[in-house]
Design an enzyme around this catalytic site. Structure first.
Site, short mmCIF file in Angstrom:
data_model
loop_
_atom_site.label_atom_id
_atom_site.label_comp_id
_atom_site.label_asym_id
_atom_site.label_seq_id
_atom_site.Cartn_x
_atom_site.Cartn_y
_atom_site.Cartn_z
N LYS A 90 -9.27 -1.73 -4.60
CA LYS A 90 -9.11 -0.41 -5.22
C LYS A 90 -10.10 -0.21 -6.36
CE LYS A 90 -4.31 0.40 -3.82
NZ LYS A 90 -4.02 -0.86 -3.13
N CYS A 127 2.91 -1.23 -1.91
CA CYS A 127 2.89 -1.49 -0.46
C CYS A 127 4.32 -1.80 -0.02
CB CYS A 127 1.92 -2.62 -0.12
SG CYS A 127 2.22 -4.18 -0.97
#
Length: 458
Positions: free
Chosen positions: A117, A232
Site C-alpha cells: 500500500k 482484510c
C-alpha cells in the site's frame, strides 16, 4: 471445499452481512489457484505481459499464470510490485480524495509493511507530497525499506514507531491510511492456514486493538483531513462497527466513494451512523477479501500546523557539490548526512524531516546516495534504484537474463570490459545495482542480504 472446512460459526456469522452470497463464496474458495496480480511502477515504465487490467487501479494488472518473480530481474529493479488486486482499491480512494485538489499533502501509512500500500500511495501522490511509511513491528521494517527503495522515489520517510508515538505531531498529516491488524478472514483463500487462527474471540480482540490504534492516531490527522480505514476481514465488528465508533466517538464524516456496479464490490452502510464501506468477496470480485472506507475529520484547516525547526546541518559546500552531480535536477533537493552517508530528499520536505526526526525513530529518509572518499562517491544501492539518479555521469553495463541472474546471486559475471570504475548493472535498461569494473575482474556490489539463494526452476 464445503462449509465444514471453514472455522466453526464462521459462515453463519457472515450470513446477515450485506451482499454476502454463501454459495459463490464457498465455490471461490474451492479454486486452488487464486488470481495473481501486479501493479506497475509508473516511474519505471516497462513492457510486461499481462492478462487484463484491475478495474479500480490504472496500474494494476492480472497475470494469466504465476511466474517465478525471484528470477525476473524486472522485479528487484522495481518495475512492478506483486500485490493482491482488491488492495489496489486504495488507489481509487486516493484519486477520489485528491480530485481537483493539487495542494501538497503529507500522507501516513501507519501499518505499512511489507510495502504494497505504501508503493501504491507513492504512485498516486506527487513529488511535492510526502509519504511517511511506518511499521510498528521492528523485524518487518527491512522488507518495507527494500520495497520502497525499489520503487525509487525520494519523497519517502520510513519510521518504526507505535501509533501512540505520533501523539506529539498533532494535525501533522492530511491523509492517514490505517490498514489495521485484523482476524484475517479475507485471506482464507490465499492462505488457508489462516483458518486455524480464526475465532470469534480473536475477532473481538482485534476490534479492541483497532479502536486503540485509531484513538492513538486520530489527533495526528489535520482538520479536514481523511482517514482511510481498511481490513482484510469480513467481520462486522472489525468493519462497520468500527465506522460507527469513529463517527460517534470523534464525530467523523463518512465519504461515499463512486464505484462501478460491474466491479462486483458490495457497498454497505453501518447500522447506526450509516457510514459507507466497501466489501470485497471472492467469487464476486476478481480479488481476495477486503473492507475499505474513508472518513473525513470535520473542520477546516486554513493553515497547516507549525513545528519549530532546530536548524540544519552545516555541511561543506564542496562535498555537497560533489554529491549533487549524481542527481537529476540537483537543486530541487536538500542534502544531509547520517553518520558518513550522504542522503537527499525533496527540498520542500526538509522541515517535515526535521520534525519527524525529533519525534520518531527514522529508518529511511529520501534516497541514500553513498559515502565520499576524497572526491569520489562510493555509491549506495538506493541511489542505483532511484528515479532521481543522473545516469549521464555513471557507467552503465547492460546484462542479458542469465548475466542478470548471476549478478543478483552476487556471483562473478563473465563480461568483456572496456571501462573501469563504478557501473550501474542494467537489465532491459533498468538498474539492478552497482559493480566495480576492474581490468581483470568485476566486483559485484549487489547487497548480500538481497541476493538470490534459491535454485532456478526448470
Amino acid at each position: 471445499m464445503n462449509e465444514q472446512h471453514f472455522p466453526a460459526h464462521f459462515l453463519s456469522s457472515l450470513s446477515a452481512e450485506p451482499g454476502f452470497e454463501s454459495e459463490n463464496f464457498i465455490n471461490a474458495h474451492q479454486n486452488p489457484n487464486p488470481l495473481t496480480s501486479i501493479r506497475l511502477n509508473p516511474f519505471k515504465g516497462s513492457a510486461i505481459k499481462t492478462d487484463g487490467q484491475v478495474p479500480w487501479c490504472a496500474d494494476g494488472f492480472y497475470l494469466d499464470s504465476r511466474p517465478s518473480f525471484t528470477f525476473d530481474p524486472l522485479f528487484p529493479a522495481g518495475c512492478y510490485y506483486v500485490q493482491e488486486a482488491s488492495s489496489m482499491f486504495i488507489d481509487h480512494i486516493l484519486k477520489t480524495i485528491r480530485l481537483n485538489n493539487d495542494d501538497p499533502i503529507k500522507v501516513l501509512d501507519l501499518c505499512a509493511a511489507p510495502g504494497g500500500k505504501s508503493t501504491l500511495i507513492n504512485s498516486a501522490i506527487g513529488g511535492n507530497d510526502l509519504l511517511v511509511a511506518n511499521e510498528i513491528i521492528k523485524t518487518r521494517v527491512p522488507v518495507l525499506c527494500d520495497n520502497l527503495n525499489r520503487w525509487g522515489t525520494p519523497n519517502i520517510i520510513v519510521s518504526n514507531n507505535d501509533p501512540k508515538d505520533f501523539g506529539r505531531l498533532t494535525g501533522f498529516f492530511d491523509i492517514i491510511l490505517v490498514d489495521t491488524p485484523c482476524s484475517g478472514s479475507g485471506m482464507f483463500r490465499k492462505d488457508p492456514a489462516a483458518m486455524n487462527e480464526w475465532s470469534e474471540a480473536n475477532v473481538n480482540l482485534c476490534h479492541q486493538r483497532q479502536e486503540r490504534i485509531l484513538a492513538d492516531i486520530y489527533p495526528v490527522l489535520n482538520e479536514g483531513g481523511y482517514l482511510i480505514y481498511s481490513t482484510c476481514s469480513y467481520s462486522h465488528q472489525e468493519n462497520e462497527d468500527i465506522l460507527d465508533w469513529l463517527c460517534s466517538e470523534f464525530d467523523m464524516e463518512s465519504l461515499r466513494i463512486p464505484i462501478n456496479k460491474e466491479w462486483g464490490i458490495v457497498e454497505t452502510q453501518s447500522n447506526q451512523q450509516k457510514a459507507w464501506g466497501y466489501r470485497f468477496y471472492p467469487g464476486q470480485v476478481k480479488g481476495e477479501g477486503l473492507f475499505a472506507s474513508v472518513l473525513r475529520k470535520r473542520g477546516q484547516s486554513d493553515q497547516p500546523p507549525s513545528f519549530k525547526s532546530k536548524g540544519h546541518q552545516k555541511l561543506a559546500l564542496k562535498e555537497i557539490e560533489l554529491v549533487k552531480e549524481y542527481l537529476n535536477e540537483p537543486n530541487d533537493f536538500y542534502y544531509f548526512k547520517v553518520n558518513d552517508d550522504w542522503l537527499a530528499i525533496n527540498k520542500e520536505h526538509k522541515e517535515s524531516l526535521d520534525t519527524l526526526q525529533r519525534h520518531l525513530y527514522i529508518k529511511k529518509s529520501g534516497v541514500r546516495l553513498g559515502k565520499l572518499m576524497g572526491n569520489d562517491l562510493i555509491p549506495d544501492h538506493e541511489l542505483a534504484l532511484s528515479i532521481a539518479i543522473n545516469k549521464d555521469i555513471v557507467l552503465q553495463t547492460e546484462l542479458d537474463h542469465n548475466q542478470a541472474i548471476q549478478y543478483l546471486r552476487r556471483e562473478n559475471i563473465d563480461l568483456n570490459i572496456n571501462n573501469k570504475g563504478w557501473s550501474l548493472m542494467n537489465f532491459e535498461g533498468h538498474p539492478l545495482g552497482w559493480a566495480k569494473l576492474l581490468p581483470n575482474r568485476i566486483n559485484n556490489y549487489y547487497p548480500k542480504e538481497l541476493r538470490i539463494l534459491s535454485s532456478q526452476p526448470l
